[in-house]
Scaffold this motif. Structure first.
Motif, PDB file in Angstrom:
ATOM      1  N   GLN A  41       0.866  -1.331  -0.090  1.00  0.00           N
ATOM      2  CA  GLN A  41       0.069   0.045  -0.044  1.00  0.00           C
ATOM      3  C   GLN A  41       0.807   1.020  -0.141  1.00  0.00           C
ATOM      4  OE1 GLN A  41      -2.575  -0.581   3.473  1.00  0.00           O
ATOM      5  NE2 GLN A  41      -4.168  -1.657   2.196  1.00  0.00           N
ATOM      6  N   TYR A  42       1.904   1.250   0.297  1.00  0.00           N
ATOM      7  CA  TYR A  42       3.074   2.299   0.629  1.00  0.00           C
ATOM      8  C   TYR A  42       4.289   2.112   0.079  1.00  0.00           C
ATOM      9  CZ  TYR A  42      -0.460   3.549   4.103  1.00  0.00           C
ATOM     10  OH  TYR A  42      -1.835   3.749   4.634  1.00  0.00           O
ATOM     11  N   VAL A  43       4.936   3.453  -0.476  1.00  0.00           N
ATOM     12  CA  VAL A  43       6.215   3.560  -0.663  1.00  0.00           C
ATOM     13  C   VAL A  43       6.737   4.526   0.380  1.00  0.00           C
ATOM     14  CG1 VAL A  43       8.012   4.380  -2.278  1.00  0.00           C
ATOM     15  CG2 VAL A  43       5.893   3.048  -3.375  1.00  0.00           C
ATOM     16  N   TYR A  44       7.952   4.173   1.078  1.00  0.00           N
ATOM     17  CA  TYR A  44       8.166   5.336   2.191  1.00  0.00           C
ATOM     18  C   TYR A  44       9.703   5.517   1.547  1.00  0.00           C
ATOM     19  CZ  TYR A  44       4.685   3.198   5.160  1.00  0.00           C
ATOM     20  OH  TYR A  44       3.515   2.872   5.713  1.00  0.00           O
ATOM     21  N   VAL A  45       9.956   6.842   1.424  1.00  0.00           N
ATOM     22  CA  VAL A  45      11.340   7.355   1.107  1.00  0.00           C
ATOM     23  C   VAL A  45      11.902   7.943   2.369  1.00  0.00           C
ATOM     24  CG1 VAL A  45      12.396   8.952  -0.389  1.00  0.00           C
ATOM     25  CG2 VAL A  45      10.453   7.857  -1.296  1.00  0.00           C
ATOM     26  N   PHE A  46      13.033   7.569   2.631  1.00  0.00           N
ATOM     27  CA  PHE A  46      13.823   7.855   3.872  1.00  0.00           C
ATOM     28  C   PHE A  46      15.107   8.762   3.461  1.00  0.00           C
ATOM     29  CE2 PHE A  46      11.400   4.352   5.456  1.00  0.00           C
ATOM     30  CZ  PHE A  46      11.117   4.375   6.635  1.00  0.00           C
ATOM     31  N   GLU A  47      15.153   9.824   4.242  1.00  0.00           N
ATOM     32  CA  GLU A  47      16.457  10.507   4.314  1.00  0.00           C
ATOM     33  C   GLU A  47      17.015  10.587   5.900  1.00  0.00           C
ATOM     34  OE1 GLU A  47      19.932  12.036   2.995  1.00  0.00           O
ATOM     35  OE2 GLU A  47      18.116  11.260   1.690  1.00  0.00           O
ATOM     36  N   PHE A  48      18.349  10.341   6.145  1.00  0.00           N
ATOM     37  CA  PHE A  48      18.762  10.131   7.261  1.00  0.00           C
ATOM     38  C   PHE A  48      19.617  11.544   7.531  1.00  0.00           C
ATOM     39  CE2 PHE A  48      18.594   5.631   6.262  1.00  0.00           C
ATOM     40  CZ  PHE A  48      17.263   5.422   7.075  1.00  0.00           C
ATOM     41  N   LYS A  49      19.656  12.112   8.742  1.00  0.00           N
ATOM     42  CA  LYS A  49      20.611  13.088   8.797  1.00  0.00           C
ATOM     43  C   LYS A  49      21.339  12.923  10.512  1.00  0.00           C
ATOM     44  CE  LYS A  49      19.885  15.889   5.520  1.00  0.00           C
ATOM     45  NZ  LYS A  49      21.022  15.845   4.413  1.00  0.00           N
ATOM     46  N   LEU A  50      22.559  12.866  10.549  1.00  0.00           N
ATOM     47  CA  LEU A  50      23.496  12.742  11.573  1.00  0.00           C
ATOM     48  C   LEU A  50      23.581  14.119  12.050  1.00  0.00           C
ATOM     49  CD1 LEU A  50      24.772  10.969  13.674  1.00  0.00           C
ATOM     50  CD2 LEU A  50      26.670  11.030  12.185  1.00  0.00           C
ATOM     51  N   ASN A  51      22.949  14.846  13.316  1.00  0.00           N
ATOM     52  CA  ASN A  51      23.280  15.905  13.739  1.00  0.00           C
ATOM     53  C   ASN A  51      22.647  17.079  13.065  1.00  0.00           C
ATOM     54  OD1 ASN A  51      24.344  15.044  16.193  1.00  0.00           O
ATOM     55  ND2 ASN A  51      26.488  14.892  15.358  1.00  0.00           N
ATOM     56  N   GLY A  52      21.845  16.648  12.062  1.00  0.00           N
ATOM     57  CA  GLY A  52      20.804  17.498  11.307  1.00  0.00           C
ATOM     58  C   GLY A  52      19.849  17.606  11.702  1.00  0.00           C
ATOM     59  N   THR A  53      18.773  18.093  11.069  1.00  0.00           N
ATOM     60  CA  THR A  53      17.151  18.157  11.437  1.00  0.00           C
ATOM     61  C   THR A  53      16.385  17.171  10.496  1.00  0.00           C
ATOM     62  OG1 THR A  53      16.652  20.021  10.238  1.00  0.00           O
ATOM     63  CG2 THR A  53      17.600  20.500  12.211  1.00  0.00           C
ATOM     64  N   ALA A  54      15.450  16.864  10.978  1.00  0.00           N
ATOM     65  CA  ALA A  54      14.362  16.093  10.234  1.00  0.00           C
ATOM     66  C   ALA A  54      13.872  16.888   9.034  1.00  0.00           C
ATOM     67  CB  ALA A  54      13.240  15.549  11.331  1.00  0.00           C
TER      68      ALA A  54
END
Length: 99
Positions: A41-54
């Motif tokens: 039902q879904y496609v989740y696209v993730f971006e990760f930040k180390l010591n950055g913000t969501a």
């Protein structure tokens, strides 16, 4: 501090072990999404930040066109920005947005 790829590998393994179709470093015309998880039902696209913000992570998903490959997909596409803390070595915060 642990490098961002350390968190990315753990994330990838967790979703793979849960039986989800998961890809890492998914290329688009202007960059690479850290991870994409596809369910029926879904496609989740993730971006990760180390010591950055969501918020910075969500902005990068939008600016780099990470959703373009899924525009014609019948599934709902969800952007997820994840903020990791090097200090706590954990997820500090995350945001999710739909199209």
């Amino acid at each position: 501090a642990l490098p961002i790829w350390h968190y990315q590998v753990i994330f990838y393994l967790v979703f793979k072990l849960m039986g989800q179709f998961t890809e890492a470093e998914v290329r688009s015309a202007r960059g690479r999404a850290d991870a994409v998880v596809k369910t029926p039902q879904y496609v989740y696209v993730f971006e990760f930040k180390l010591n950055g913000t969501a918020e910075e992570a969500i902005k990068q998903i939008n600016e780099k066109g990470y959703l373009i490959p899924y525009q014609k997909d019948h599934r709902e596409v969800v952007r997820i920005g994840v903020e990791f803390s090097a200090e706590t070595r954990n997820i500090n915060r995350w945001l999710a947005e739909t199209k």
